[in-house]
Design a protein around this motif. Structure first.
Motif, PDB file in Angstrom:
ATOM      1  N   ALA A  39      43.004  47.872  37.860  1.00 22.19           N
ATOM      2  CA  ALA A  39      43.638  47.942  36.463  1.00 22.19           C
ATOM      3  C   ALA A  39      44.498  46.611  36.207  1.00 22.19           C
ATOM      4  O   ALA A  39      45.021  46.116  37.276  1.00 22.19           O
ATOM      5  CB  ALA A  39      44.689  49.153  36.492  1.00 22.19           C
ATOM      6  N   VAL A  40      44.326  46.214  35.165  1.00 20.46           N
ATOM      7  CA  VAL A  40      45.067  44.889  34.847  1.00 20.46           C
ATOM      8  C   VAL A  40      45.787  44.808  33.410  1.00 20.46           C
ATOM      9  O   VAL A  40      45.187  45.183  32.577  1.00 20.46           O
ATOM     10  CB  VAL A  40      43.936  43.684  34.711  1.00 20.46           C
ATOM     11  CG1 VAL A  40      44.553  42.461  34.379  1.00 20.46           C
ATOM     12  CG2 VAL A  40      42.899  43.403  35.907  1.00 20.46           C
ATOM     13  N   ILE A  41      46.905  44.172  33.498  1.00 23.40           N
ATOM     14  CA  ILE A  41      47.744  44.056  32.299  1.00 23.40           C
ATOM     15  C   ILE A  41      47.904  42.495  32.065  1.00 23.40           C
ATOM     16  O   ILE A  41      48.684  41.921  32.966  1.00 23.40           O
ATOM     17  CB  ILE A  41      48.981  44.725  32.323  1.00 23.40           C
ATOM     18  CG1 ILE A  41      48.894  46.314  32.395  1.00 23.40           C
ATOM     19  CG2 ILE A  41      49.948  44.784  31.104  1.00 23.40           C
ATOM     20  CD1 ILE A  41      50.127  47.144  32.927  1.00 23.40           C
ATOM     21  N   LEU A  42      47.278  42.011  31.177  1.00 18.09           N
ATOM     22  CA  LEU A  42      47.517  40.505  30.762  1.00 18.09           C
ATOM     23  C   LEU A  42      48.481  40.398  29.734  1.00 18.09           C
ATOM     24  O   LEU A  42      48.448  41.394  28.751  1.00 18.09           O
ATOM     25  CB  LEU A  42      45.932  39.992  30.221  1.00 18.09           C
ATOM     26  CG  LEU A  42      44.883  40.001  30.870  1.00 18.09           C
ATOM     27  CD1 LEU A  42      43.817  39.710  30.486  1.00 18.09           C
ATOM     28  CD2 LEU A  42      45.185  39.261  32.464  1.00 18.09           C
ATOM     29  N   PRO A  43      49.206  39.099  29.665  1.00 17.47           N
ATOM     30  CA  PRO A  43      50.017  39.174  28.398  1.00 17.47           C
ATOM     31  C   PRO A  43      49.247  39.079  27.240  1.00 17.47           C
ATOM     32  O   PRO A  43      48.052  38.507  27.166  1.00 17.47           O
ATOM     33  CB  PRO A  43      50.490  37.600  28.909  1.00 17.47           C
ATOM     34  CG  PRO A  43      50.354  37.578  30.424  1.00 17.47           C
ATOM     35  CD  PRO A  43      49.138  38.115  30.694  1.00 17.47           C
ATOM     36  N   SER A  77      46.327  45.880  39.929  1.00 21.53           N
ATOM     37  CA  SER A  77      46.058  46.578  41.175  1.00 21.53           C
ATOM     38  C   SER A  77      44.701  46.779  41.522  1.00 21.53           C
ATOM     39  O   SER A  77      43.991  47.123  40.280  1.00 21.53           O
ATOM     40  CB  SER A  77      46.961  47.954  40.865  1.00 21.53           C
ATOM     41  OG  SER A  77      46.656  48.935  41.894  1.00 21.53           O
ATOM     42  N   VAL A  78      44.204  47.014  42.697  1.00 23.44           N
ATOM     43  CA  VAL A  78      42.802  47.356  42.985  1.00 23.44           C
ATOM     44  C   VAL A  78      42.947  48.381  43.882  1.00 23.44           C
ATOM     45  O   VAL A  78      43.725  48.306  44.957  1.00 23.44           O
ATOM     46  CB  VAL A  78      42.204  45.801  43.253  1.00 23.44           C
ATOM     47  CG1 VAL A  78      40.736  46.429  43.787  1.00 23.44           C
ATOM     48  CG2 VAL A  78      42.333  44.925  42.535  1.00 23.44           C
ATOM     49  N   ALA A 102      44.134  52.783  41.299  1.00 24.06           N
ATOM     50  CA  ALA A 102      44.401  51.460  40.753  1.00 24.06           C
ATOM     51  C   ALA A 102      45.542  51.601  39.654  1.00 24.06           C
ATOM     52  O   ALA A 102      46.433  50.841  39.652  1.00 24.06           O
ATOM     53  CB  ALA A 102      43.269  50.909  39.885  1.00 24.06           C
ATOM     54  N   LEU A 103      45.440  52.704  38.643  1.00 25.76           N
ATOM     55  CA  LEU A 103      46.527  52.841  37.865  1.00 25.76           C
ATOM     56  C   LEU A 103      48.192  53.172  38.611  1.00 25.76           C
ATOM     57  O   LEU A 103      48.838  52.351  37.891  1.00 25.76           O
ATOM     58  CB  LEU A 103      46.193  53.810  36.548  1.00 25.76           C
ATOM     59  CG  LEU A 103      45.167  53.250  35.574  1.00 25.76           C
ATOM     60  CD1 LEU A 103      44.580  54.649  34.788  1.00 25.76           C
ATOM     61  CD2 LEU A 103      45.898  52.579  34.493  1.00 25.76           C
ATOM     62  N   ASP A 104      47.956  53.932  39.386  1.00 21.97           N
ATOM     63  CA  ASP A 104      49.293  54.342  40.008  1.00 21.97           C
ATOM     64  C   ASP A 104      49.831  52.923  40.864  1.00 21.97           C
ATOM     65  O   ASP A 104      51.007  52.851  41.024  1.00 21.97           O
ATOM     66  CB  ASP A 104      48.914  55.275  40.946  1.00 21.97           C
ATOM     67  CG  ASP A 104      48.465  56.831  40.329  1.00 21.97           C
ATOM     68  OD1 ASP A 104      49.041  56.847  39.030  1.00 21.97           O
ATOM     69  OD2 ASP A 104      48.211  57.624  40.816  1.00 21.97           O
ATOM     70  N   GLY A 105      48.853  52.202  41.214  1.00 20.54           N
ATOM     71  CA  GLY A 105      49.364  51.046  42.122  1.00 20.54           C
ATOM     72  C   GLY A 105      50.071  49.891  40.967  1.00 20.54           C
ATOM     73  O   GLY A 105      50.528  49.021  41.649  1.00 20.54           O
TER      74      GLY A 105
END
Length: 215
Positions: A39-43, A77-78, A102-105
């Motif tokens: 799960a990734v959050i990019l700017p 998170s992986v 992954a989301l929870d992490g």
């Protein structure tokens, strides 16, 4: 990076949706090893040259982008679901489990998660599925790279533990070399028993001299 990788996210950003995570997996199909999700959050509108679906990139390019994503992401998170969990609850549910982990992490909670594919479950937050999302969404593309690189590196470590199977080469997928190794050495502790039921049945039939039409 193509600007259109941000079209989906930009159409969804609002006062209520400020943080969007992309989620993807690697390793649904192999005969051995875990399934991995990221799960990734990019700017917002971050440009990463070359960002794309991990399957369309060379290993060298994936490794380069992996480092850039870790450096630039607001959060990532992986997570894994083991081969035992795959056997216990099936690959689809194990994939969802890895995605949920992954989301929870993530160090921050996203307002929305974009999930690659067309299947979803309860992830505890709003989600939107995106078919071929790893080539349409910047955040999903980034997640696909983290998941793929992490899993490949893990299979290379397993290759040191079980060198007779060639995991560093095929990463657990059902190649001819892999099946030859299975014929010679049997299953290792990291093989997915549920994925090898048909193979084992055919092997037993062949050993017993039983001919099965169509096999």
């Amino acid at each position: 990076m193509e600007r259109n990788l941000w079209e989906i996210e930009n159409s969804l950003y609002s006062d209520e949706i400020r943080l969007i995570a992309g989620v993807d997996e690697a390793g649904r199909g192999p005969l051995a090893g875990p399934v991995c999700a990221a799960a990734v959050i990019l700017p917002k509108d971050l440009e990463i040259p070359g960002l794309n679906d991990s399957k369309k990139l060379t290993e060298k390019k994936r490794d380069e982008l992996y480092d850039v994503i870790l450096e630039k992401a607001e959060a990532y998170s992986v997570a894994m679901a083991s081969e035992q969990e795959i056997d216990d609850i099936n690959i689809l549910q194990a994939t969802f489990l890895a995605m949920r982990r992954a989301l929870d992490g993530l160090s921050v909670r996203p307002d929305l998660a974009l999930i690659d594919g067309n299947r979803e479950t309860d992830f505890g937050l709003p989600v939107k599925t995106v078919i071929k999302g790893d080539s349409l969404s910047a955040n999903i593309a980034a997640a696909s790279i983290l998941a793929k690189v992490t899993r490949d590196r893990l299979m290379e470590e397993y290759d040191k533990q079980y060198p007779e199977y060639g995991f560093a080469v095929h990463k657990g997928y059902g190649t001819k070399r892999h099946y030859v190794a299975l014929d010679e050495h049997g299953q290792s502790p990291i093989h997915r028993k549920s994925f090898l039921k048909k193979y084992e049945a055919q092997k037993r039939a062949a050993e017993a001299g039983v001919f099965r039409p169509g096999e």
